[in-house]
Structure formats: structure tokens, C-alpha cells
Design an enzyme around this catalytic site. Structure first.
Site, PDB file in Angstrom:
ATOM      1  N   SER A 104       0.824  -1.215   0.000  1.00 22.68           N
ATOM      2  CA  SER A 104       0.000   0.000   0.000  1.00 22.68           C
ATOM      3  C   SER A 104       0.855   1.262   0.000  1.00 22.68           C
ATOM      4  O   SER A 104       2.005   1.250   0.441  1.00 22.68           O
ATOM      5  CB  SER A 104      -0.914   0.022   1.226  1.00 22.68           C
ATOM      6  OG  SER A 104      -1.656  -1.160   1.308  1.00 22.68           O
TER       7      SER A 104
HETATM    8  N1  SAH Z   1      -0.286  -5.286   4.087  1.00 25.39           N
HETATM    9  C1  SAH Z   1       0.406  -5.523   2.827  1.00 25.39           C
HETATM   10  C2  SAH Z   1      -0.439  -5.117   1.636  1.00 25.39           C
HETATM   11  C3  SAH Z   1      -0.970  -6.305   1.062  1.00 25.39           C
HETATM   12  S1  SAH Z   1      -2.099  -6.230  -0.285  1.00 25.39           S
HETATM   13  C4  SAH Z   1       1.760  -4.867   2.805  1.00 25.39           C
HETATM   14  O1  SAH Z   1       2.084  -4.099   3.712  1.00 25.39           O
HETATM   15  O2  SAH Z   1       2.523  -5.146   1.879  1.00 25.39           O
HETATM   16  C5  SAH Z   1      -3.336  -7.315   0.338  1.00 25.39           C
HETATM   17  C6  SAH Z   1      -2.902  -8.734   0.605  1.00 25.39           C
HETATM   18  O3  SAH Z   1      -4.063  -9.419   1.115  1.00 25.39           O
HETATM   19  C7  SAH Z   1      -2.470  -9.500  -0.634  1.00 25.39           C
HETATM   20  O4  SAH Z   1      -1.183 -10.014  -0.437  1.00 25.39           O
HETATM   21  C8  SAH Z   1      -3.517 -10.609  -0.752  1.00 25.39           C
HETATM   22  O5  SAH Z   1      -2.998 -11.815  -1.252  1.00 25.39           O
HETATM   23  C9  SAH Z   1      -3.997 -10.746   0.695  1.00 25.39           C
HETATM   24  N2  SAH Z   1      -5.319 -11.375   0.874  1.00 25.39           N
HETATM   25  C10 SAH Z   1      -6.424 -11.239   0.100  1.00 25.39           C
HETATM   26  N3  SAH Z   1      -7.448 -11.980   0.598  1.00 25.39           N
HETATM   27  C11 SAH Z   1      -6.979 -12.587   1.728  1.00 25.39           C
HETATM   28  C12 SAH Z   1      -7.545 -13.492   2.676  1.00 25.39           C
HETATM   29  N4  SAH Z   1      -8.793 -13.947   2.562  1.00 25.39           N
HETATM   30  N5  SAH Z   1      -6.768 -13.894   3.712  1.00 25.39           N
HETATM   31  C13 SAH Z   1      -5.486 -13.472   3.849  1.00 25.39           C
HETATM   32  N6  SAH Z   1      -4.892 -12.634   2.963  1.00 25.39           N
HETATM   33  C14 SAH Z   1      -5.609 -12.192   1.915  1.00 25.39           C
END
Ligand code: SAH
Length: 231
Positions: free
Chosen positions: A81
Site C-alpha cells: 500500500s
Molecule cells: N499489508 C500488505 C499489503 C498487502 S495487499 C503490505 O504491507 O505489503 C493485500 C494482501 O491481502 C495481498 O497479499 C492478498 O494476497 C492478501 N489477501 C487477500 N485476501 C486474503 C484473505 N482472505 N486472507 C489473507 N490474505 C488475503
């Protein structure tokens, strides 16, 4: 002619100096121009954003953009993000050192590292296995000892470790997963992007006070979607 050459030379060196700015300088500039200049004023959040080395959480080819004002690709169609959004969500949680925090969507591990700089224990779940494993390795290499990672569908939260003082969901849902509300401690805060379509989503703050659940819309945001485990 001579004057022109001097101007060109000055511009060239200014550009070189900027490109070669070290990461701490870029990070401080990010804090000033992207966070302080907007509405991030919580000193705990600002300190964490000053400390965590964001360039360690992006692919090699993205390192030069690590402190830019936007999200970046981390592979597997996922993103780290925008720094402002990381800071905004962190600030909304009103974290205290003794808190236990759950994150859904480990991604690169950057948000988890920001949280872990502030609180005692962070639990983070990622559904895309290679991303979760890479983030775990990275967080260990960087010396974060208070983050536990797990591969799986965060829809069910992490019941064994509940309740949590704060929950942060970094992928957008249509409906807030009930298990996450259940796992929110008394006095707890959850921040989560919610929206019915891919274009209009809002960060929603969920609080539990005297047993009562309240939700409050915050700012409009763009987020990758929350996915579910294939059955
Ligand atoms: N917090 C992260 C941003 C990640 S983007 C950072 O600091 O880099 C969102 C993430 O959520 C993605 O990697 C995606 O694979 C994950 N995601 C989506 N649905 C999910 C679920 N049901 N359970 C766990 N992770 C999930």
C-alpha cells in the site's frame, strides 16, 4: 552559451544528487511531504514510519521507488500500500505498546513491520503462499521477533490468538467477516476497506465499546480484493 552550460551542469548534478539520496533521507522526505503535510499527526505512527525500511519490502527493481507517494507491485497481482494509507490505517488503530494486533493480508510484510515497531505482538495471515513465505523470511532477516505469520484464509481470523486489541485488514471486503468482529477485544478497534464494487470503497473503522459494535466510514480508498480459499 557559458551561462547555459552552467545551468545544464547544475541541473544535472541536482538530478544526480536526488537519485543518489540515501534511503534515510528519502524516508524522512516521505514522512514530511506525504504524512505530516496531510493529516498524520500521531507521533507513534510517524516514528514507526521513520524507522521501518520500506525499500527492504519491495522487489529489487522497485527499490528506487520505495519512498514514492503510491502503492507498488510486489508480484502475484498484489501491491504494497501507499505509505500514506499504511500510516492512516495505523493511526486509526490508536495503538499502545502492550497491544496484540491481527493483520489480514501480509503481502510484503511492510504494514506488519510498522505495527510491530509499536506493539508487543503482531499476528498476520496471507492467503497467497509464496508471498506469505517470502514476507516471513524477510521479517526474520530484518530482525522482527514479535511477528507471527500464517498462510491461510484470513476470513476466519486467528481464533487461537484472539482477542485482539486491534485488527487491520489490507484487502477490500464486501461485507465485514463476522469472525473478525467476534475476535475484537473490548475497547478494540478494527480498520478495514469495505465496498460493494471494485471502484468505490471506504476505510471503515469498527469499534467495540461496552460490548457495543459501532462502524464509522472514514476515507475513500483503492485496495486489492479480499479473496477466499478455493474449496
Ligand atoms: N499489508 C500488505 C499489503 C498487502 S495487499 C503490505 O504491507 O505489503 C493485500 C494482501 O491481502 C495481498 O497479499 C492478498 O494476497 C492478501 N489477501 C487477500 N485476501 C486474503 C484473505 N482472505 N486472507 C489473507 N490474505 C488475503
Amino acid at each position: 552559451m557559458y551561462k547555459f552550460a552552467v545551468i545544464v551542469l547544475v541541473a544535472f548534478f541536482a538530478k544526480m544528487a536526488n537519485a543518489q539520496d540515501d534511503y534515510p533521507t528519502k524516508r524522512e522526505r516521505m514522512v514530511k511531504s506525504q504524512l505530516l503535510a496531510r493529516d498524520i499527526s500521531d507521533s507513534v505512527t510517524l516514528n514507526a514510519m521513520r524507522q521501518v525500511e520500506r525499500h527492504e519490502f519491495v522487489p529489487e527493481s522497485m527499490k528506487q521507488y520505495a519512498y514514492a507517494d503510491g502503492p507498488l507491485s510486489i508480484g502475484h497481482k498484489q501491491t504494497i500500500s501507499q505509505p500514506y494509507i499504511v500510516a492512516y490505517m495505523t493511526q486509526e488503530l490508536k495503538l499502545k505498546p502492550g497491544h496484540r494486533v491481527l493483520e489480514i493480508g501480509t503481502g510484503s510484510g511492510y504494514q506488519a513491520a510498522v505495527l510491530a515497531t509499536i506493539v508487543d505482538s503482531v499476528y498476520t495471515i496471507e492467503i497467497v503462499e509464496p508471498l506469505g513465505l517470502l514476507a516471513d523470511k524477510r521479517l526474520k532477516r530484518l530482525g522482527y521477533k514479535n511477528i507471527e505469520t500464517k498462510i491461510g484464509d484470513g476470513y476466519h481470523g486467528w481464533p487461537d490468538k484472539a482477542p485482539f486489541d486491534a485488527i487491520i485488514v489490507t484487502a477490500a471486503v464486501k461485507v465485514i467477516p463476522p469472525a473478525l468482529i467476534d475476535q475484537l477485544a473490548e475497547g478494540g478497534r478494527m480498520i478495514i476497506p469495505v465496498g460493494q464494487t471494485n471502484y468505490y470503497r471506504n476505510l471503515v473503522l469498527v469499534t467495540r465499546k461496552n460490548g457495543k459494535i459501532k462502524t464509522k466510514k472514514r476515507i475513500p480508498v483503492a485496495f486489492v480484493p479480499f479473496t477466499r480459499e478455493k474449496k
